[in-house]
Design a protein around this motif. Structure first.
Motif, PDB file in Angstrom:
ATOM      1  N   ARG A 135      51.258 -26.656   1.096  1.00  0.00           N
ATOM      2  CA  ARG A 135      50.068 -25.628   1.641  1.00  0.00           C
ATOM      3  C   ARG A 135      48.813 -26.573   2.441  1.00  0.00           C
ATOM      4  NH1 ARG A 135      47.586 -22.964  -3.326  1.00  0.00           N
ATOM      5  NH2 ARG A 135      47.979 -24.853  -4.270  1.00  0.00           N
ATOM      6  N   PRO A 136      49.318 -26.687   3.658  1.00  0.00           N
ATOM      7  CA  PRO A 136      48.186 -27.569   4.295  1.00  0.00           C
ATOM      8  C   PRO A 136      46.978 -26.972   4.770  1.00  0.00           C
ATOM      9  CG  PRO A 136      50.232 -26.655   5.850  1.00  0.00           C
ATOM     10  CD  PRO A 136      50.462 -26.431   4.509  1.00  0.00           C
ATOM     11  N   ARG A 137      46.765 -25.881   4.596  1.00  0.00           N
ATOM     12  CA  ARG A 137      45.457 -25.152   4.572  1.00  0.00           C
ATOM     13  C   ARG A 137      44.955 -24.502   3.349  1.00  0.00           C
ATOM     14  NH1 ARG A 137      45.733 -21.563  10.350  1.00  0.00           N
ATOM     15  NH2 ARG A 137      46.730 -23.107  11.502  1.00  0.00           N
ATOM     16  N   ALA A 138      45.386 -25.255   2.412  1.00  0.00           N
ATOM     17  CA  ALA A 138      44.782 -24.716   0.902  1.00  0.00           C
ATOM     18  C   ALA A 138      43.510 -25.244   0.463  1.00  0.00           C
ATOM     19  CB  ALA A 138      45.729 -25.097  -0.231  1.00  0.00           C
ATOM     20  N   ARG A 139      42.528 -24.229   0.110  1.00  0.00           N
ATOM     21  CA  ARG A 139      41.414 -24.962  -0.253  1.00  0.00           C
ATOM     22  C   ARG A 139      41.180 -25.889  -1.383  1.00  0.00           C
ATOM     23  NH1 ARG A 139      37.625 -22.127   2.389  1.00  0.00           N
ATOM     24  NH2 ARG A 139      38.102 -19.925   3.344  1.00  0.00           N
ATOM     25  N   LEU A 140      42.459 -25.858  -2.181  1.00  0.00           N
ATOM     26  CA  LEU A 140      42.453 -26.894  -3.203  1.00  0.00           C
ATOM     27  C   LEU A 140      42.208 -28.377  -2.611  1.00  0.00           C
ATOM     28  CD1 LEU A 140      43.038 -27.737  -6.271  1.00  0.00           C
ATOM     29  CD2 LEU A 140      45.406 -27.389  -5.570  1.00  0.00           C
ATOM     30  N   LEU A 141      42.731 -28.552  -1.565  1.00  0.00           N
ATOM     31  CA  LEU A 141      42.703 -29.902  -0.870  1.00  0.00           C
ATOM     32  C   LEU A 141      41.351 -30.423  -0.757  1.00  0.00           C
ATOM     33  CD1 LEU A 141      45.106 -29.506   2.372  1.00  0.00           C
ATOM     34  CD2 LEU A 141      45.585 -30.975   0.492  1.00  0.00           C
ATOM     35  N   PHE A 142      40.398 -29.539  -0.384  1.00  0.00           N
ATOM     36  CA  PHE A 142      38.883 -30.009  -0.321  1.00  0.00           C
ATOM     37  C   PHE A 142      38.398 -30.262  -1.780  1.00  0.00           C
ATOM     38  CE2 PHE A 142      34.406 -28.801  -0.664  1.00  0.00           C
ATOM     39  CZ  PHE A 142      33.752 -29.554   0.118  1.00  0.00           C
ATOM     40  N   SER A 143      38.979 -29.562  -2.602  1.00  0.00           N
ATOM     41  CA  SER A 143      38.306 -29.822  -4.244  1.00  0.00           C
ATOM     42  C   SER A 143      38.854 -31.184  -4.440  1.00  0.00           C
ATOM     43  CB  SER A 143      39.086 -28.598  -5.058  1.00  0.00           C
ATOM     44  OG  SER A 143      38.267 -27.380  -4.868  1.00  0.00           O
ATOM     45  N   LEU A 144      40.047 -31.532  -4.171  1.00  0.00           N
ATOM     46  CA  LEU A 144      40.722 -32.932  -4.570  1.00  0.00           C
ATOM     47  C   LEU A 144      39.986 -33.981  -3.711  1.00  0.00           C
ATOM     48  CD1 LEU A 144      44.663 -31.719  -4.215  1.00  0.00           C
ATOM     49  CD2 LEU A 144      43.362 -32.347  -6.231  1.00  0.00           C
ATOM     50  N   VAL A 145      39.654 -33.739  -2.645  1.00  0.00           N
ATOM     51  CA  VAL A 145      39.008 -34.891  -1.988  1.00  0.00           C
ATOM     52  C   VAL A 145      37.628 -35.033  -2.752  1.00  0.00           C
ATOM     53  CG1 VAL A 145      37.763 -35.537   0.316  1.00  0.00           C
ATOM     54  CG2 VAL A 145      40.066 -34.761   0.199  1.00  0.00           C
ATOM     55  N   MET A 146      36.813 -33.895  -3.009  1.00  0.00           N
ATOM     56  CA  MET A 146      35.415 -34.080  -3.431  1.00  0.00           C
ATOM     57  C   MET A 146      35.630 -34.794  -5.042  1.00  0.00           C
ATOM     58  SD  MET A 146      33.463 -33.061  -1.525  1.00  0.00           S
ATOM     59  CE  MET A 146      31.723 -32.813  -2.422  1.00  0.00           C
ATOM     60  N   ALA A 147      36.714 -34.183  -5.567  1.00  0.00           N
ATOM     61  CA  ALA A 147      36.981 -34.928  -6.884  1.00  0.00           C
ATOM     62  C   ALA A 147      37.260 -36.421  -6.682  1.00  0.00           C
ATOM     63  CB  ALA A 147      37.980 -34.132  -7.616  1.00  0.00           C
ATOM     64  N   ALA A 148      37.742 -36.808  -5.832  1.00  0.00           N
ATOM     65  CA  ALA A 148      38.221 -38.222  -5.577  1.00  0.00           C
ATOM     66  C   ALA A 148      36.810 -38.908  -5.300  1.00  0.00           C
ATOM     67  CB  ALA A 148      39.045 -38.546  -4.403  1.00  0.00           C
ATOM     68  N   ALA A 149      35.856 -38.435  -4.501  1.00  0.00           N
ATOM     69  CA  ALA A 149      34.722 -39.049  -4.107  1.00  0.00           C
ATOM     70  C   ALA A 149      33.772 -39.282  -5.377  1.00  0.00           C
ATOM     71  CB  ALA A 149      33.999 -38.290  -3.155  1.00  0.00           C
ATOM     72  N   LEU A 150      33.685 -38.161  -6.147  1.00  0.00           N
ATOM     73  CA  LEU A 150      32.844 -38.198  -7.621  1.00  0.00           C
ATOM     74  C   LEU A 150      33.628 -39.405  -8.319  1.00  0.00           C
ATOM     75  CD1 LEU A 150      30.739 -37.036  -9.062  1.00  0.00           C
ATOM     76  CD2 LEU A 150      32.234 -35.391  -9.956  1.00  0.00           C
ATOM     77  N   LEU A 151      35.018 -39.577  -8.550  1.00  0.00           N
ATOM     78  CA  LEU A 151      35.697 -40.344  -9.489  1.00  0.00           C
ATOM     79  C   LEU A 151      35.383 -41.942  -9.026  1.00  0.00           C
ATOM     80  CD1 LEU A 151      37.838 -41.011 -11.611  1.00  0.00           C
ATOM     81  CD2 LEU A 151      39.435 -41.016  -9.867  1.00  0.00           C
ATOM     82  N   LEU A 152      35.081 -42.114  -7.361  1.00  0.00           N
ATOM     83  CA  LEU A 152      34.883 -43.510  -7.331  1.00  0.00           C
ATOM     84  C   LEU A 152      33.259 -43.912  -7.585  1.00  0.00           C
ATOM     85  CD1 LEU A 152      36.721 -43.440  -3.513  1.00  0.00           C
ATOM     86  CD2 LEU A 152      37.491 -44.443  -5.677  1.00  0.00           C
ATOM     87  N   ALA A 153      32.517 -42.731  -7.397  1.00  0.00           N
ATOM     88  CA  ALA A 153      31.003 -42.920  -7.859  1.00  0.00           C
ATOM     89  C   ALA A 153      31.157 -43.312  -9.357  1.00  0.00           C
ATOM     90  CB  ALA A 153      30.065 -41.674  -7.452  1.00  0.00           C
ATOM     91  N   VAL A 154      31.745 -42.623 -10.248  1.00  0.00           N
ATOM     92  CA  VAL A 154      31.690 -42.710 -11.544  1.00  0.00           C
ATOM     93  C   VAL A 154      32.522 -44.218 -11.953  1.00  0.00           C
ATOM     94  CG1 VAL A 154      32.826 -42.077 -13.891  1.00  0.00           C
ATOM     95  CG2 VAL A 154      31.852 -40.436 -12.164  1.00  0.00           C
ATOM     96  N   GLN A 155      33.371 -44.653 -11.024  1.00  0.00           N
ATOM     97  CA  GLN A 155      33.812 -45.940 -11.074  1.00  0.00           C
ATOM     98  C   GLN A 155      32.743 -47.084 -11.031  1.00  0.00           C
ATOM     99  OE1 GLN A 155      36.993 -46.783  -8.626  1.00  0.00           O
ATOM    100  NE2 GLN A 155      36.704 -49.005  -8.641  1.00  0.00           N
ATOM    101  N   LEU A 156      31.741 -46.919 -10.229  1.00  0.00           N
ATOM    102  CA  LEU A 156      31.043 -47.772 -10.060  1.00  0.00           C
ATOM    103  C   LEU A 156      29.835 -47.940 -11.249  1.00  0.00           C
ATOM    104  CD1 LEU A 156      29.850 -47.133  -6.380  1.00  0.00           C
ATOM    105  CD2 LEU A 156      31.084 -49.175  -7.282  1.00  0.00           C
TER     106      LEU A 156
END
Length: 289
Positions: free
Chosen positions: A259-280
């Motif tokens: 689903r190349p236009r799914a809104r879930l893609l945006f949620s996954l990217v934002m989750a990854a960004a938050l995960l990397l911040a928590v990593q620090l």
């Protein structure tokens, strides 16, 4: 009369909150909080940082929706409170400018360095809303703004310092990924109203592939940057978080293929960004240069 007035005010507040893009607003605020904790900002500055970013994001989200109001009405965006008429354009502009003023004032209370970095982040976001989103350079505000974003935290610490180069790289890469996937569900509506930014030119699949690359670059920079690219010095917890980031990247690939236009893609990217911040925060990674 008083009860109807209170209900009316509450309805406008709900409409403005809905227009602020609550999900991204809360995630970016949480990012600032996590990075501030990782940078060792004093409690008072951490509270000011979090509040400044929150109000700044409110201003960005609301201004985006009020600027897009004519286009949203043309394409029938009934999911947008302003397009439905739940609040007026004048009320939205008042709220956007008030939130912007609060963001600037709270940033200044921390220091001029924090104010400068946050002003750059906000200026990039407002410039995107004001017209750059419809141009081939639509990605530049995200590269500049999110490149500067990691500096907000160490500039709120004592002594203040800008972020290290690897953090600028990670922020810019994640910002690019956020932009590339955020607009994908709206490509058709944007085309009808004359918006043709970089993702529109590249197309859904190429944009998604580049976004996945941005996720990977951000994850690698966050893993190696704090240890000076010495893989042997990476703590075990760092590898665990890196594996989780790769898992989110893999999930993004799977969703993109189906689903190349799914809104879930945006949620996954934002989750990854938050995960990397928590990593620090979890690994004690140093943000400052």
């Amino acid at each position: 009369m008083g009860e109807r007035h209170r209900r009316s005010v509450a309805g406008v507040v709900r409409a403005l909150w809905g227009s602020s893009h609550p999900g991204p607003t809360l995630v970016v605020t949480a990012l600032a909080l996590a990075l501030g904790a990782a940078a060792g900002a004093p409690p008072a500055h951490l509270a000011l940082l979090t509040a400044a970013v929150f109000f700044g994001q409110l201003s960005v989200g609301i201004s985006n929706d009020v600027i897009d109001l004519p286009r949203d009405r043309v394409v029938g965006r009934t999911d947008k409170p302003l397009a439905r008429g739940d609040a007026t354009a004048a009320q939205a502009w008042t709220a956007a400018y008030a939130c912007l003023a609060l963001a600037v004032g709270l940033s200044l209370a921390i220091g001029f360095g924090m104010l400068a970095a946050h002003a750059l982040f906000l200026a990039a976001a407002w410039a995107y809303n004001a017209g750059l989103k419809a141009t081939p350079v639509s990605i530049f505000p995200f590269l500049v703004g999110f490149g500067a974003f990691p500096s907000l935290a160490p500039l709120s610490a004592q002594p203040p310092a800008p972020a290290a180069p690897w953090a600028w790289i990670a922020g810019a890469a994640l910002g690019a990924a956020i932009h590339l996937v955020n607009v994908l569900p709206d490509l058709d509506d944007d085309a009808r109203t004359g918006v043709r930014g970089l993702p529109h030119i590249l197309g859904a699949r190429v944009s998604t592939l580049l976004a996945i690359g941005g996720l990977f670059v951000g994850a690698v920079a966050t893993l190696l940057g704090p240890v000076g690219a010495d893989a042997a010095a990476i703590p075990p917890l760092g590898w665990i978080f890196f594996g989780a980031a790769l898992a989110l990247t893999a999930a993004t690939v799977v969703v993109a293929l189906s689903r190349p236009r799914a809104r879930l893609l945006f949620s996954l990217v934002m989750a990854a960004a938050l995960l990397l911040a928590v990593q620090l925060v979890a690994t004690g990674g140093a943000l400052a240069a």
